[in-house]
Scaffold this motif. Structure first.
Motif, mmCIF file in Angstrom:
data_model
loop_
_atom_site.group_PDB
_atom_site.id
_atom_site.type_symbol
_atom_site.label_atom_id
_atom_site.label_comp_id
_atom_site.label_asym_id
_atom_site.label_seq_id
_atom_site.Cartn_x
_atom_site.Cartn_y
_atom_site.Cartn_z
ATOM 1 N N MET A 181 -58.345 27.103 55.058
ATOM 2 C CA MET A 181 -58.717 26.545 56.354
ATOM 3 C C MET A 181 -57.914 25.290 56.701
ATOM 4 O O MET A 181 -57.822 24.902 57.863
ATOM 5 N N HIS A 182 -57.321 24.654 55.690
ATOM 6 C CA HIS A 182 -56.542 23.432 55.919
ATOM 7 C C HIS A 182 -55.038 23.700 56.043
ATOM 8 O O HIS A 182 -54.259 22.753 56.184
ATOM 9 N N GLU A 183 -54.641 24.964 56.009
ATOM 10 C CA GLU A 183 -53.215 25.285 55.949
ATOM 11 C C GLU A 183 -52.421 24.724 57.125
ATOM 12 O O GLU A 183 -51.316 24.210 56.960
ATOM 13 N N VAL A 184 -52.964 24.840 58.326
ATOM 14 C CA VAL A 184 -52.221 24.392 59.511
ATOM 15 C C VAL A 184 -52.014 22.877 59.472
ATOM 16 O O VAL A 184 -50.893 22.379 59.660
ATOM 17 N N ALA A 185 -53.101 22.141 59.205
ATOM 18 C CA ALA A 185 -53.002 20.675 59.149
ATOM 19 C C ALA A 185 -52.094 20.237 58.000
ATOM 20 O O ALA A 185 -51.284 19.302 58.151
ATOM 21 N N GLU A 186 -52.207 20.933 56.868
ATOM 22 C CA GLU A 186 -51.370 20.604 55.711
ATOM 23 C C GLU A 186 -49.896 20.846 56.040
ATOM 24 O O GLU A 186 -49.020 20.037 55.698
ATOM 25 N N GLY A 187 -49.638 21.962 56.710
ATOM 26 C CA GLY A 187 -48.256 22.291 57.060
ATOM 27 C C GLY A 187 -47.651 21.278 58.010
ATOM 28 O O GLY A 187 -46.457 20.969 57.927
ATOM 29 N N ARG A 188 -48.462 20.749 58.923
ATOM 30 C CA ARG A 188 -47.968 19.754 59.880
ATOM 31 C C ARG A 188 -47.522 18.484 59.146
ATOM 32 O O ARG A 188 -46.424 17.963 59.391
ATOM 33 N N MET A 189 -48.365 18.003 58.238
ATOM 34 C CA MET A 189 -48.021 16.778 57.524
ATOM 35 C C MET A 189 -46.869 17.023 56.556
ATOM 36 O O MET A 189 -45.982 16.167 56.392
ATOM 37 N N GLN A 190 -46.849 18.184 55.940
ATOM 38 C CA GLN A 190 -45.752 18.519 55.028
ATOM 39 C C GLN A 190 -44.420 18.514 55.770
ATOM 40 O O GLN A 190 -43.419 17.977 55.279
ATOM 41 N N GLY A 191 -44.409 19.113 56.953
ATOM 42 C CA GLY A 191 -43.183 19.142 57.742
ATOM 43 C C GLY A 191 -42.705 17.746 58.100
ATOM 44 O O GLY A 191 -41.491 17.469 58.109
ATOM 45 N N LEU A 192 -43.638 16.855 58.384
ATOM 46 C CA LEU A 192 -43.272 15.475 58.725
ATOM 47 C C LEU A 192 -42.673 14.761 57.514
ATOM 48 O O LEU A 192 -41.665 14.059 57.631
ATOM 49 N N PHE A 193 -43.296 14.958 56.337
ATOM 50 C CA PHE A 193 -42.758 14.329 55.129
ATOM 51 C C PHE A 193 -41.355 14.866 54.815
ATOM 52 O O PHE A 193 -40.459 14.106 54.437
ATOM 53 N N GLU A 194 -41.182 16.163 54.958
ATOM 54 C CA GLU A 194 -39.869 16.751 54.670
ATOM 55 C C GLU A 194 -38.809 16.218 55.627
ATOM 56 O O GLU A 194 -37.683 15.901 55.202
ATOM 57 N N ARG A 195 -39.136 16.104 56.889
ATOM 58 C CA ARG A 195 -38.175 15.551 57.856
ATOM 59 C C ARG A 195 -37.870 14.093 57.528
ATOM 60 O O ARG A 195 -36.714 13.649 57.584
ATOM 61 N N GLY A 196 -38.922 13.346 57.174
ATOM 62 C CA GLY A 196 -38.724 11.943 56.835
ATOM 63 C C GLY A 196 -37.815 11.752 55.630
ATOM 64 O O GLY A 196 -37.004 10.811 55.589
ATOM 65 N N GLN A 197 -37.924 12.658 54.659
ATOM 66 C CA GLN A 197 -37.044 12.567 53.499
ATOM 67 C C GLN A 197 -35.605 12.926 53.873
ATOM 68 O O GLN A 197 -34.660 12.278 53.411
ATOM 69 N N ARG A 198 -35.446 13.945 54.701
ATOM 70 C CA ARG A 198 -34.091 14.332 55.124
ATOM 71 C C ARG A 198 -33.404 13.203 55.889
ATOM 72 O O ARG A 198 -32.185 13.008 55.766
ATOM 73 N N GLU A 199 -34.184 12.460 56.659
ATOM 74 C CA GLU A 199 -33.615 11.386 57.473
ATOM 75 C C GLU A 199 -33.543 10.056 56.726
ATOM 76 O O GLU A 199 -33.161 9.038 57.299
ATOM 77 N N GLY A 200 -33.935 10.080 55.462
ATOM 78 C CA GLY A 200 -33.816 8.875 54.652
ATOM 79 C C GLY A 200 -34.883 7.826 54.904
ATOM 80 O O GLY A 200 -34.730 6.663 54.525
ATOM 81 N N VAL A 201 -36.011 8.227 55.525
ATOM 82 C CA VAL A 201 -37.098 7.288 55.807
ATOM 83 C C VAL A 201 -38.116 7.278 54.669
ATOM 84 O O VAL A 201 -38.559 6.214 54.232
ATOM 85 N N PHE A 202 -38.469 8.462 54.173
ATOM 86 C CA PHE A 202 -39.416 8.557 53.065
ATOM 87 C C PHE A 202 -38.655 8.760 51.755
ATOM 88 O O PHE A 202 -37.584 9.388 51.733
ATOM 89 N N ARG A 203 -39.201 8.256 50.692
ATOM 90 C CA ARG A 203 -38.536 8.275 49.387
ATOM 91 C C ARG A 203 -38.340 9.717 48.896
ATOM 92 O O ARG A 203 -39.296 10.463 48.698
ATOM 93 N N ALA A 204 -37.089 10.084 48.690
ATOM 94 C CA ALA A 204 -36.758 11.455 48.310
ATOM 95 C C ALA A 204 -37.150 11.762 46.862
ATOM 96 O O ALA A 204 -37.294 12.932 46.498
ATOM 97 N N GLU A 205 -37.289 10.719 46.028
ATOM 98 C CA GLU A 205 -37.633 10.977 44.623
ATOM 99 C C GLU A 205 -39.108 11.327 44.427
ATOM 100 O O GLU A 205 -39.518 11.749 43.344
ATOM 101 N N LEU A 206 -39.918 11.146 45.489
ATOM 102 C CA LEU A 206 -41.333 11.501 45.405
ATOM 103 C C LEU A 206 -41.528 12.905 45.962
ATOM 104 O O LEU A 206 -41.178 13.170 47.111
#
Length: 208
Positions: A135-160
């Motif tokens: 039931m949480h898949e959609v919300a989880e996917g939204r936040m996951q996508g944001l974290f992945e984009r943030g790592q690609r753009e060098g905003v979020f720590r890629a080692e985590l």
């Protein structure tokens, strides 16, 4: 002499109208039950089917007409609550700076978590964990996508790992909810505390 054909047609129309009214009543009662369940569970996590029916203003047998047992009612209530939350979160803008987008998403998610939490706590105790994850898949996917984009753009720590970022976010939000319930922090301060904890931990600093 009565017109048999006409009488039959009128009777069919009457039956059809009755069926429509019954469906409308059934939909209305189901909506009342789903709206009342979170209220009853917030008052008492062990609220019985009879307690929830009373909160909804319907009879217990009416409730059983929609939900076979308490577990089915909890499942439907959580799904309904998350669907309502999705209507809000689906409109949260996540473009632009990933850190700013995460801040907005956390603030919105926190507000909704407070509404859903009483149902979620009971669901975690009574429903299979796989069902709750589903039931949480959609919300989880939204936040996951944001974290992945943030790592690609060098905003979020890629080692985590992204899975770790998601887990820590959920833990922080649930911890805030528990602290609010215990009276150790103010409800109005919770979102800022969550954001103030997660962003420094997740974002790339100049010293790294």
């Amino acid at each position: 002499m009565p017109n048999v054909k006409g009488t039959t047609a009128a009777g069919e129309r009457g039956k059809s109208g009755l069926a429509v009214n019954q469906r409308v009543d059934a939909q209305r009662n189901r909506a009342k039950i789903l709206a009342a369940a979170p209220v009853a569970l917030r008052k008492n996590p062990d609220a019985s089917v009879a307690d929830i029916a009373a909160e909804a203003g319907v009879g217990r047998m009416t409730l059983y007409g929609h939900f076979a047992n308490r577990a089915a009612l909890i499942d439907a209530t959580l799904a309904d609550s998350l669907e309502q939350a999705e209507d809000v979160l689906g409109n949260v803008p996540l473009d632009g700076d990933p850190a700013a987008a995460l801040e907005t998403l956390i603030a919105s998610s926190w507000t909704l978590l407070e509404r859903v939490r009483s149902v979620l706590v009971v669901a975690q105790r009574e429903l299979p964990s796989a069902r709750i994850r589903e039931m949480h898949e959609v919300a989880e996917g939204r936040m996951q996508g944001l974290f992945e984009r943030g790592q690609r753009e060098g905003v979020f720590r890629a080692e985590l790992p992204v899975s770790w970022l998601l887990a820590v976010t959920h833990l922080a939000m649930n911890a805030a909810a528990e602290e609010v319930t215990a009276g150790r922090i103010e409800r109005r301060d919770a979102a800022d505390l969550i954001i103030g904890t997660l962003l420094p931990a997740f974002t790339v600093s100049e010293g790294r």
